[in-house]
Design a protein around this motif. Sequence first.
Motif, PDB file in Angstrom:
ATOM      1  N   CYS A 197       0.772  -1.161   0.093  1.00 22.09           N
ATOM      2  CA  CYS A 197      -0.042  -0.079   0.061  1.00 22.09           C
ATOM      3  C   CYS A 197       0.995   1.445  -0.075  1.00 22.09           C
ATOM      4  N   PRO A 198       0.637   2.114  -1.027  1.00 21.85           N
ATOM      5  CA  PRO A 198       1.804   3.166  -1.156  1.00 21.85           C
ATOM      6  C   PRO A 198       1.274   4.527  -0.292  1.00 21.85           C
ATOM      7  N   THR A 199       0.178   4.474   0.492  1.00 21.80           N
ATOM      8  CA  THR A 199      -0.104   5.578   1.459  1.00 21.80           C
ATOM      9  C   THR A 199      -0.326   5.332   2.865  1.00 21.80           C
ATOM     10  N   ALA A 211      -2.435   3.339   3.800  1.00 25.07           N
ATOM     11  CA  ALA A 211      -4.244   3.217   4.189  1.00 25.07           C
ATOM     12  C   ALA A 211      -4.405   1.819   4.736  1.00 25.07           C
ATOM     13  N   SER A 212      -3.743   0.925   3.892  1.00 22.85           N
ATOM     14  CA  SER A 212      -3.739  -0.690   4.582  1.00 22.85           C
ATOM     15  C   SER A 212      -2.799  -0.845   5.844  1.00 22.85           C
ATOM     16  N   CYS A 221      -6.825   5.863   1.585  1.00 20.45           N
ATOM     17  CA  CYS A 221      -6.892   5.028   0.589  1.00 20.45           C
ATOM     18  C   CYS A 221      -7.062   6.116  -0.844  1.00 20.45           C
ATOM     19  N   VAL A 222      -6.176   5.426  -1.692  1.00 15.91           N
ATOM     20  CA  VAL A 222      -6.481   6.496  -3.070  1.00 15.91           C
ATOM     21  C   VAL A 222      -7.167   5.586  -4.049  1.00 15.91           C
ATOM     22  N   GLY A 223      -7.452   4.295  -3.652  1.00 17.14           N
ATOM     23  CA  GLY A 223      -8.152   3.317  -4.744  1.00 17.14           C
ATOM     24  C   GLY A 223      -6.965   2.810  -5.783  1.00 17.14           C
ATOM     25  N   CYS A 224      -5.824   2.776  -5.509  1.00 22.60           N
ATOM     26  CA  CYS A 224      -5.056   2.174  -6.482  1.00 22.60           C
ATOM     27  C   CYS A 224      -5.130   0.802  -6.972  1.00 22.60           C
ATOM     28  N   GLN A 225      -5.601   0.043  -6.136  1.00 23.14           N
ATOM     29  CA  GLN A 225      -5.976  -1.349  -6.262  1.00 23.14           C
ATOM     30  C   GLN A 225      -4.747  -2.344  -6.149  1.00 23.14           C
ATOM     31  N   CYS A 268      -3.417  -3.465  -3.512  1.00 22.98           N
ATOM     32  CA  CYS A 268      -3.690  -4.472  -2.455  1.00 22.98           C
ATOM     33  C   CYS A 268      -4.556  -5.314  -2.927  1.00 22.98           C
ATOM     34  N   ALA A 313     -10.661   0.587  -0.846  1.00 27.61           N
ATOM     35  CA  ALA A 313     -10.367  -0.690  -0.552  1.00 27.61           C
ATOM     36  C   ALA A 313     -11.170  -1.280   0.318  1.00 27.61           C
TER      37      ALA A 313
HETATM   38  S1  SF4 Z   1      -6.476   0.591  -2.746  1.00 26.53           S
HETATM   39 FE1  SF4 Z   1      -5.087  -0.658  -1.195  1.00 26.53          FE
HETATM   40  S2  SF4 Z   1      -3.112  -0.186  -1.865  1.00 26.53           S
HETATM   41 FE2  SF4 Z   1      -4.131   1.241  -2.904  1.00 26.53          FE
HETATM   42  S3  SF4 Z   1      -4.309   2.992  -1.309  1.00 26.53           S
HETATM   43 FE3  SF4 Z   1      -6.227   1.876  -0.992  1.00 26.53          FE
HETATM   44  S4  SF4 Z   1      -5.533   0.341   0.605  1.00 26.53           S
HETATM   45 FE4  SF4 Z   1      -3.681   1.216   0.011  1.00 26.53          FE
END
Ligand code: SF4
Lengths: 323, 226
Positions: free
Chosen positions: B108-110, B112-113, B129-133, B135, B153
Amino acid sequence: MSTLTYPVPFHTPDLVWDSSIAIYLFLLGISSGAVQLAIAYRRSHKLEKPSENWIVRSAAVLGTIPTLIGLTLLIFHLARPWTFWKLMFNYQFNSVMSMGVMLFQVYMLFMVIWIAVLFKAEIDNLIKKFVPKLRFVTNIIGACERIFSAAEVILFILAAVLGAYTGFLLSALISYPMLNNPVLPALFLASGTSSGIAATFLCILIAGKLKGDSHEVHYIHKFEVPIMVTELGLIVCFFVGLYFGGGQKVVALQNALSGFWGAVFWIGVMLIGIMIPLIANLFASDKWKYNAKFIILVSIFDLIGVLCLRYFILYAGQLTIAM
Amino acid sequence: MTACSRRNFVSGMGALILTTGTSVKLSAQGEKPNETAPKRYAMVHDETSCIGCTACMDACRETNQVPEGVSRLEILRSEPHGEFPNQEYEFFRQSCQHCTNAPCVAVCPTGASFIDPETGIVDVNKDLCVGCQYCIAVCPYRVRFIHPVHKTADKCNFCRDTNLAAGKQPACVEACPTKALTFGDMNDPNSAVARKVRENPVYRTKLTLGTEPNLYHIPFAKGEHR
Ligand code: SF4
Ligand code: SF4
Ligand code: SF4
């Protein structure tokens, strides 16, 4: 449960990253390759006016525009595009993607320094003509000139790291046995470099209208074959690694090389992307080899091949899940 | 990583204490295990008592307001074993394993996880979470999804912010009519979940990936175990 039957090329059940990521990886490869090539060229030649050289000019464009388009694609691939700035304020040192964000920022910074110093005279003229208030920018560029040589070396390294990064981004995915492969970064670096070379050819021959037997073309030709052979070798390593990996790696290999994605690999990657350009470079007579139209055609084949490789790796890689 | 090894160490010590006489004496005197030690929440799905009624799935949906089209918890039904009318099915729980070595957290780049250091629960911070998927792609158990409303996520978090916060058991555990689900702290050797794991044959999936999952299954007697 899903009732889809294989093969469904663009909608497999475990597909998470799609086209925009494949194109993003492709564009970054071009940027990385073009910049490496231009720096190698500039450092091995005494250029009177680097800003008038077409390899340097191409790198200024190919180093920035594809990267920015790629990043835009990436941002709009986010489920929450407008929160993308959070990526820049929450660095995670164990996340490849987070390190990539940092890499982009440093890369762009050095890219701007490189372009600014090489195109100082042009920038200065523009400022004088249109916005004299920005005079101080010329002074800043002047200050950058003193660190130019070091900055250029750093930019070269960053460009290479960027090329490999595209591979690391995928090889961190332990869920897909085909992608979780240590050869991937090297393979993407090599293929990215060859796409950067091809894109540079297109720029200098089409936009720059250079002759097919110009000094620049001779110089670039030296790199084409070695890089393509390296690429071929790495592809072999990639698959042999899967073949001897056992278990799901073998399943992944079988899934990847059959059906639709198998065809993309054999026709797109191997035939169009590697065999045709390689044969054209090795066996064509010099008359052809230094013919601008012929080079343009081969470069287009090369680019198609690299794009196919990105699509193939990304999509075929997500066909098989680790057990 | 340090947190993981400490947790391993603590659980190792728990097992050690359990096999020595002192702990028997301690528990006989009614002493509780150290309250401040980090918990490691885990779950056992007893496939021998699960009847596939999916009451757990419905309870999860309701308690955590999981929209239609996505789910935090799925009960997968196998091909039938045996001939009609004596057919039997095997049921498999698919949900977040709250991996001790969670790849979704690592990529996870931020940030968030994250793994909650106090409970070992893997959760997602919606704000970050930016929703990069990334994870979603990396989870070998395929349990993550983008929440259709929040666009972040999402996955099972053992009802960390709902039932657990209210001092209750996770919704699925409460809803199960056959008590096929057991939830609790694996670091507490006296917890129901630790006893279940100790006293039954159990298996976990995809151990070779090094994720150290915390979802245990008591295998259905027939057919090949996963
Ligand atoms: S989608 Fe997953 S990996 Fe990406 S920012 Fe959100 S929790 Fe982190
Ligand atoms: S099961 Fe998947 S989502 Fe849950 S902790 Fe493990 S890797 Fe993360
Ligand atoms: S509620 Fe219990 S018995 Fe019913 S499907 Fe869920 S785990 Fe199985």
